[in-house]
Design a protein around this motif. Structure first.
Motif, PDB file in Angstrom:
ATOM      1  N   LYS A  56       0.814  -1.053  -0.115  1.00 42.57           N
ATOM      2  CA  LYS A  56      -0.067  -0.149   0.050  1.00 42.57           C
ATOM      3  C   LYS A  56       0.887   1.264  -0.139  1.00 42.57           C
ATOM      4  O   LYS A  56       0.596   2.076  -0.806  1.00 42.57           O
ATOM      5  CB  LYS A  56      -1.077   0.009   1.195  1.00 42.57           C
ATOM      6  N   LYS A 104      -3.054   9.690   1.589  1.00 44.20           N
ATOM      7  CA  LYS A 104      -2.171   9.659   0.621  1.00 44.20           C
ATOM      8  C   LYS A 104      -1.280  10.972   0.577  1.00 44.20           C
ATOM      9  O   LYS A 104       0.208  10.796   0.599  1.00 44.20           O
ATOM     10  CB  LYS A 104      -2.562   9.834  -0.930  1.00 44.20           C
ATOM     11  N   LYS A 132     -11.963   2.976  -0.454  1.00 38.18           N
ATOM     12  CA  LYS A 132     -10.762   3.008  -1.586  1.00 38.18           C
ATOM     13  C   LYS A 132     -11.319   2.734  -2.721  1.00 38.18           C
ATOM     14  O   LYS A 132     -11.005   2.978  -3.942  1.00 38.18           O
ATOM     15  CB  LYS A 132      -9.784   2.188  -0.905  1.00 38.18           C
ATOM     16  N   GLN A 133     -12.308   1.757  -2.837  1.00 40.12           N
ATOM     17  CA  GLN A 133     -12.952   1.489  -4.331  1.00 40.12           C
ATOM     18  C   GLN A 133     -13.618   2.630  -5.048  1.00 40.12           C
ATOM     19  O   GLN A 133     -13.506   3.048  -6.030  1.00 40.12           O
ATOM     20  CB  GLN A 133     -14.036   0.424  -4.043  1.00 40.12           C
ATOM     21  N   GLU A 188     -12.710   5.883  -4.470  1.00 41.27           N
ATOM     22  CA  GLU A 188     -11.744   6.801  -4.652  1.00 41.27           C
ATOM     23  C   GLU A 188     -11.253   6.231  -5.881  1.00 41.27           C
ATOM     24  O   GLU A 188     -10.657   7.337  -6.772  1.00 41.27           O
ATOM     25  CB  GLU A 188     -10.694   6.796  -3.506  1.00 41.27           C
ATOM     26  N   ARG A 189     -11.089   5.136  -6.176  1.00 39.48           N
ATOM     27  CA  ARG A 189     -10.594   4.766  -7.656  1.00 39.48           C
ATOM     28  C   ARG A 189     -11.310   5.439  -8.753  1.00 39.48           C
ATOM     29  O   ARG A 189     -10.869   5.510  -9.968  1.00 39.48           O
ATOM     30  CB  ARG A 189     -10.405   3.341  -7.699  1.00 39.48           C
ATOM     31  N   VAL A 190     -12.655   5.412  -8.544  1.00 36.93           N
ATOM     32  CA  VAL A 190     -13.704   5.811  -9.800  1.00 36.93           C
ATOM     33  C   VAL A 190     -13.579   7.151  -9.545  1.00 36.93           C
ATOM     34  O   VAL A 190     -13.419   8.065 -10.518  1.00 36.93           O
ATOM     35  CB  VAL A 190     -14.941   5.067  -9.284  1.00 36.93           C
ATOM     36  N   ARG A 191     -13.584   7.889  -8.324  1.00 37.32           N
ATOM     37  CA  ARG A 191     -13.833   9.183  -8.273  1.00 37.32           C
ATOM     38  C   ARG A 191     -12.738   9.827  -7.432  1.00 37.32           C
ATOM     39  O   ARG A 191     -12.828   9.807  -6.015  1.00 37.32           O
ATOM     40  CB  ARG A 191     -15.354   9.801  -7.820  1.00 37.32           C
ATOM     41  N   PRO A 192     -11.861  10.420  -7.530  1.00 38.59           N
ATOM     42  CA  PRO A 192     -10.618  10.844  -6.729  1.00 38.59           C
ATOM     43  C   PRO A 192     -11.095  11.870  -5.547  1.00 38.59           C
ATOM     44  O   PRO A 192     -10.644  11.855  -4.266  1.00 38.59           O
ATOM     45  CB  PRO A 192      -9.523  11.660  -7.682  1.00 38.59           C
ATOM     46  N   GLU A 222       2.676   1.641  -3.246  1.00 35.38           N
ATOM     47  CA  GLU A 222       1.845   2.127  -4.411  1.00 35.38           C
ATOM     48  C   GLU A 222       1.744   3.720  -4.327  1.00 35.38           C
ATOM     49  O   GLU A 222       1.738   4.481  -5.279  1.00 35.38           O
ATOM     50  CB  GLU A 222       0.464   1.503  -4.208  1.00 35.38           C
ATOM     51  N   SER A 236      -7.602  16.004  -4.169  1.00 33.58           N
ATOM     52  CA  SER A 236      -8.420  15.208  -5.010  1.00 33.58           C
ATOM     53  C   SER A 236      -8.189  15.643  -6.322  1.00 33.58           C
ATOM     54  O   SER A 236      -9.094  15.503  -7.382  1.00 33.58           O
ATOM     55  CB  SER A 236      -9.919  15.783  -4.532  1.00 33.58           C
TER      56      SER A 236
END
Length: 419
Positions: free
Chosen positions: A15, A231, A265-266, A268-272, A18, A35
């Motif tokens: 993690k 992050k 987290k899922q 966030e991958r679609v929409r930061p 990444e 974002s």
């Protein structure tokens, strides 16, 4: 630089790798911030991160000159970054704060004992006094003993209650009335989802507040990193070469929070911007709770007083526009009041049953309303009054605080020592 303990999981390592993969060492460019996903020079990223935390602190009026503040230090990335940033901003902007590290020893061998060594190094590096308070000292139990007694399922409930009270009691030992914690935007978003899934709107209001407690409270708390992404915190710690401990708690995989974290987290991958969107939505929903209001950053420069569990109705940094949705909320409140006034003229057919009678005549029979909480009827039910626990003296809305209630159950199940 992160200290890789013996219990550091492969998942945790991957993690962080990444997150750090976006840092171009040759060009010293950071690949992520907030974002927006924009790229900045490393020095620019550090400056922007510190400026955003400074904005949150000043616009929400978290501190006053000469205030003694305890930093809840666990040795992890969040509390380590918080201590580093507060020290930097305190010197740069002249906050006039007296900063102290306050660490809680839950008594988890192979995890907390190792992380406390990191906290001790931080205390020397930042030249801050350190106070360590242990569960065994306060409650007569360590978390290892609690888990041995009740098992891993539900142990985070005990630890959460004990830790919140331990921070307050540790601050009182130091004569401090303000504790800051390293909760970030990801943590707040997780809490919002957890309370929504539980249907706990009252707790949702408190969890979205950047400050809880006021002059009437024994200890108030604040979250200066409320609008900072996890992050961003990892990248800041990496580029500043901070010394932190990156092992997850060995008992945390059983926690309900893990499910909320995975979902976020899922998203966030679609929409930061999903994380701050959830935080902002939680603040907006908290304003609808009767008698409560969500705390947010006063981006427009208004003064932000600190009530017992929340702040005033101002849009936070999580808002894309930064503006206050006061007009929308006022219109909604007006509409709700108008609906209540006309409620007496309406008939809800879903609550009635028509019963046939002889001669074709019929009567209407009312069905009792089903409610999740029979004790509270309507929005104007009795409100809890903050007092003190009759056993330990800790502030509580009940005669016996939650910690003492949990301890009572543990003590009943404590194995008897054979003499």
């Amino acid at each position: 630089m992160a200290q890789d303990g013996s219990l550091l999981t492969k998942k945790k390592i991957s993690k962080e790798k990444e997150i750090l993969a976006g840092a171009d060492k040759k060009r010293r460019i950071v690949d992520f911030t907030g974002s927006t996903g924009q790229r900045y020079l490393r020095t620019c990223f550090i400056q922007i991160f510190e400026d955003e935390v400074h904005h949150t602190i000043t616009s929400s009026q978290l501190f006053h000159p000469g205030e003694k503040v305890a930093i809840g230090a666990s040795g992890g990335k969040d509390s380590t970054v918080l201590a580093s940033v507060l020290k930097t901003l305190n010197e740069r902007h002249g906050y006039g704060l007296d900063l102290v590290l306050l660490s809680i020893d839950e008594g988890i061998k192979g995890y907390r004992d190792d992380s406390l060594e990191t906290v001790k190094r931080n205390a020397a590096q930042y030249e801050m006094p350190l106070k360590v308070v242990g569960y065994d000292e306060l409650y007569g139990w360590t978390m290892d003993q609690v888990v041995e007694t009740i098992g891993k399922k539900g142990n985070c409930t005990y630890c959460g209650v004990f830790r919140r009270q331990a921070l307050d009691r540790g601050a009182k030992m130091l004569g401090i009335k303000h504790v800051v914690t390293g909760h970030n935007a990801d943590d707040v978003a997780e809490t919002v989802l957890m309370n929504l899934l539980r249907g706990d709107m009252a707790r949702l209001s408190r969890s979205t507040s950047i400050v809880t407690g006021d002059d009437r409270s024994e200890v108030k708390r604040s979250k200066p990193l409320k609008y900072s992404y996890e992050k961003e915190i990892v990248l800041y710690a990496h580029h500043k070469k901070l010394d932190y401990f990156s092992t997850e708690c060995i008992y945390s995989p059983e926690a309900f929070r893990g499910s909320a974290r995975s979902l976020i987290k899922q998203l966030e991958r679609v929409r930061p911007s999903a994380i701050l969107d959830i935080v902002r939505s939680g603040e907006d929903m908290a304003r609808l709770v009767p008698g409560e209001s969500a705390s947010s950053c006063a981006c427009k420069g208004q003064k932000a007083p600190v009530p017992a569990i929340s702040e005033d109705d101002i849009a936070g940094c999580g808002s894309q526009s930064g503006g206050a949705p006061g007009g929308e909320m006022a219109a909604m409140d007006k509409q709700l009041r108008e609906n209540e006034e006309h409620a007496g003229l309406e008939i809800d057919v879903t609550k009635k049953i028509f019963e046939n009678r002889q001669g074709g005549k019929g009567t209407l029979k009312e069905i009792p309303t089903r409610s999740g909480n029979p004790a509270s009827k309507g929005s104007n039910g009795p409100r809890q009054v903050l007092g003190n626990c009759k056993r330990c003296g800790y502030m509580s809305s009940q005669d016996i605080c939650q910690a003492c209630t949990l301890l009572e159950g543990l003590n009943k199940n404590r194995p008897q020592i054979q003499l």
